[in-house]
Design a protein around this motif. Structure first.
Motif, PDB file in Angstrom:
ATOM      1  N   UNK A 202       0.814  -1.219   0.000  1.00  0.00           N
ATOM      2  CA  UNK A 202       0.000   0.000   0.000  1.00  0.00           C
ATOM      3  C   UNK A 202       0.843   1.262   0.000  1.00  0.00           C
ATOM      4  N   UNK A 203       2.099   1.171   0.431  1.00  0.00           N
ATOM      5  CA  UNK A 203       2.962   2.349   0.460  1.00  0.00           C
ATOM      6  C   UNK A 203       3.622   2.640  -0.879  1.00  0.00           C
ATOM      7  N   UNK A 235       5.512  -8.537  -7.820  1.00  0.00           N
ATOM      8  CA  UNK A 235       4.496  -8.117  -8.794  1.00  0.00           C
ATOM      9  C   UNK A 235       3.602  -7.005  -8.256  1.00  0.00           C
ATOM     10  N   UNK A 236       3.126  -7.067  -7.001  1.00  0.00           N
ATOM     11  CA  UNK A 236       2.252  -5.998  -6.504  1.00  0.00           C
ATOM     12  C   UNK A 236       2.904  -4.621  -6.419  1.00  0.00           C
ATOM     13  N   UNK A 237       4.230  -4.539  -6.565  1.00  0.00           N
ATOM     14  CA  UNK A 237       4.873  -3.223  -6.574  1.00  0.00           C
ATOM     15  C   UNK A 237       4.613  -2.485  -7.878  1.00  0.00           C
ATOM     16  N   UNK A 238       4.203  -3.224  -8.907  1.00  0.00           N
ATOM     17  CA  UNK A 238       3.925  -2.599 -10.196  1.00  0.00           C
ATOM     18  C   UNK A 238       5.124  -2.483 -11.105  1.00  0.00           C
ATOM     19  N   UNK A 239       6.318  -2.781 -10.611  1.00  0.00           N
ATOM     20  CA  UNK A 239       7.522  -2.667 -11.433  1.00  0.00           C
ATOM     21  C   UNK A 239       7.559  -3.735 -12.522  1.00  0.00           C
ATOM     22  N   UNK A 240       8.345  -3.486 -13.556  1.00  0.00           N
ATOM     23  CA  UNK A 240       8.543  -4.442 -14.638  1.00  0.00           C
ATOM     24  C   UNK A 240       9.878  -5.138 -14.454  1.00  0.00           C
ATOM     25  N   UNK A 320      10.506  -7.875   0.920  1.00  0.00           N
ATOM     26  CA  UNK A 320       9.624  -6.913   0.269  1.00  0.00           C
ATOM     27  C   UNK A 320       9.858  -5.520   0.847  1.00  0.00           C
ATOM     28  N   UNK A 321      10.073  -5.427   2.144  1.00  0.00           N
ATOM     29  CA  UNK A 321      10.333  -4.128   2.772  1.00  0.00           C
ATOM     30  C   UNK A 321      11.587  -3.472   2.182  1.00  0.00           C
ATOM     31  N   UNK A 322      12.642  -4.266   1.971  1.00  0.00           N
ATOM     32  CA  UNK A 322      13.870  -3.720   1.400  1.00  0.00           C
ATOM     33  C   UNK A 322      13.637  -3.205  -0.017  1.00  0.00           C
ATOM     34  N   UNK A 323      12.864  -3.940  -0.793  1.00  0.00           N
ATOM     35  CA  UNK A 323      12.598  -3.529  -2.171  1.00  0.00           C
ATOM     36  C   UNK A 323      11.711  -2.295  -2.199  1.00  0.00           C
ATOM     37  N   UNK A 324      10.699  -2.269  -1.353  1.00  0.00           N
ATOM     38  CA  UNK A 324       9.808  -1.108  -1.304  1.00  0.00           C
ATOM     39  C   UNK A 324      10.576   0.134  -0.880  1.00  0.00           C
ATOM     40  N   UNK A 325      11.476  -0.015   0.076  1.00  0.00           N
ATOM     41  CA  UNK A 325      12.297   1.124   0.497  1.00  0.00           C
ATOM     42  C   UNK A 325      13.121   1.664  -0.667  1.00  0.00           C
ATOM     43  N   UNK A 326      13.637   0.755  -1.501  1.00  0.00           N
ATOM     44  CA  UNK A 326      14.398   1.183  -2.668  1.00  0.00           C
ATOM     45  C   UNK A 326      13.509   1.924  -3.662  1.00  0.00           C
ATOM     46  N   UNK A 327      12.291   1.437  -3.841  1.00  0.00           N
ATOM     47  CA  UNK A 327      11.349   2.117  -4.741  1.00  0.00           C
ATOM     48  C   UNK A 327      11.064   3.522  -4.251  1.00  0.00           C
ATOM     49  N   UNK A 328      10.819   3.667  -2.972  1.00  0.00           N
ATOM     50  CA  UNK A 328      10.533   4.987  -2.410  1.00  0.00           C
ATOM     51  C   UNK A 328      11.722   5.912  -2.562  1.00  0.00           C
ATOM     52  N   UNK A 329      12.925   5.378  -2.499  1.00  0.00           N
ATOM     53  CA  UNK A 329      14.117   6.200  -2.690  1.00  0.00           C
ATOM     54  C   UNK A 329      14.193   6.706  -4.129  1.00  0.00           C
ATOM     55  N   UNK A 330      13.803   5.859  -5.082  1.00  0.00           N
ATOM     56  CA  UNK A 330      13.782   6.271  -6.473  1.00  0.00           C
ATOM     57  C   UNK A 330      12.816   7.422  -6.655  1.00  0.00           C
ATOM     58  N   UNK A 331      11.649   7.294  -6.076  1.00  0.00           N
ATOM     59  CA  UNK A 331      10.647   8.353  -6.206  1.00  0.00           C
ATOM     60  C   UNK A 331      11.152   9.651  -5.590  1.00  0.00           C
TER      61      UNK A 331
END
Length: 335
Positions: A202-203, A235-240, A320-331
């Motif tokens: 959700x984040x 997959x739920x992160x939406x990334x390709x 998943x938390x580590x990957x999501x944190x990386x996504x948020x850093x990209x944003x």
């Protein structure tokens, strides 16, 4: 110890059997194909039929395991685990004090009784039996002789190969709970893990659908696709996943080329070979041509924990938390 590359080749060779069936012939060593789901299945029965959300009142209990029905007459007090994932689950459901020995790769949690027991090239019945177990968990029986060997000694064994999907992982956790007298705790573990995953997903901002990633299993560019257990978790992160187009046979673990990876210019590089192969953001930047990649330039090479990334236990939420944190850093970097 089996080499990293042999580890992956073994998984690829056994993938089709695992996807087709959860029978005793289904035996993998790395995450395999998964269909996204958040449900759990009723696969545990006792002397009177029970579901995976009801703790049996007493033993005996019969577990409908991938290797067939396994009856456990009494609450086990001397458990041996030849599976790092099963070891993590055993301790997570509160059965840690019943565990007397675990294999040499079961390094988590820290108080697990690590021994020189080994799953590769094959577990040893004699070595396992030396600990006088009353229940054994395995993820690998390559010659299909360990479980029969233990049965001949009167020792029940549960084979939990790599989960084919999230529901399968949850079912395995519940089976561990039922087999050890901790089913209520196992059910709670499933609920808590799913809640953690949902909260993490959700984040993730909607803009993540524009991101691409490369997931590295080995320095010679073995990767995984979205059809694998770990791939499905992302997959739920939406990334390709850039590897998805490079797996025509559908094995799930294609070997990419440096040229393809650099040419794809992924936004994130996820390294799951930091412990096995000493890969870091620095070693990646030193590869010929990689210093021109977006992920390297923007410091988006993520160093994952190999152990967490290769197991299907409760710490999947940490991955998943580590990957999501990386996504948020990209944003944040793009803002």
């Amino acid at each position: 110890m089996i080499s990293r590359i042999a580890f992956i080749i073994a998984a690829v060779g056994l993938l089709a059997a695992s996807c087709a069936s959860t029978s005793s012939e289904s035996q993998e060593t790395t995450p395999s194909t998964l269909a996204t789901t958040t449900s759990t299945s009723s696969t545990t029965t006792s002397s009177t039929t029970t579901s995976t959300t009801e703790a049996p009142s007493s033993f005996p209990v019969t577990i409908e395991a991938p290797n067939g029905p396994v009856t456990i007459e009494e609450r086990p007090e001397r458990i041996v685990s030849i599976s790092p994932t099963s070891t993590e689950v055993l301790f997570a459901v509160g059965a840690g004090d019943q565990v007397v020995a675990v294999d040499s790769l079961s390094t988590y949690p820290e108080d697990a009784p690590v021994t020189d027991l080994a799953a590769f090239p094959a577990p040893s019945v004699e070595a396992i039996a030396s600990f006088d177990p009353d229940l054994v968990f395995l993820s690998f029986d390559p010659n299909q002789d360990v479980i029969p060997g233990l049965a001949a000694l009167g020792v029940p064994a549960i084979l939990h190969p790599t989960a084919v999907d999230l529901a399968d992982a949850y079912s395995q956790w519940e089976q561990v709970g039922a087999a050890t007298g901790h089913l209520a705790e196992a059910a709670q573990l499933v609920a808590d893990t799913q809640a953690d995953l949902d909260a993490l997903y959700e984040t993730v901002p909607a803009e993540a659908v524009d991101l691409t990633y490369y997931y590295e299993l080995t320095p010679d560019f073995f990767s995984l696709t979205s059809s694998t257990f770990v791939g499905e978790l992302l997959v739920p992160t939406g990334m390709t996943n850039i590897a998805d187009t490079e797996d025509p046979d559908g094995f799930g673990f294609p070997q990419l080329t440096a040229e393809f990876i650099v040419g794809s210019d992924p936004d994130l590089v996820l390294l799951a070979d930091t412990k096995c192969c000493a890969q870091t953001s620095e070693t990646v930047a030193e590869r010929p041509g990689w210093d021109s990649m977006t992920a390297v330039i923007q410091d988006q090479v993520v160093e994952l924990d190999d152990d967490i990334a290769s197991r299907w236990g409760p710490r999947i939420a940490v991955l998943v938390e580590d990957v999501v944190a990386a996504i948020l850093s990209v944003e944040l970097a793009d803002a």
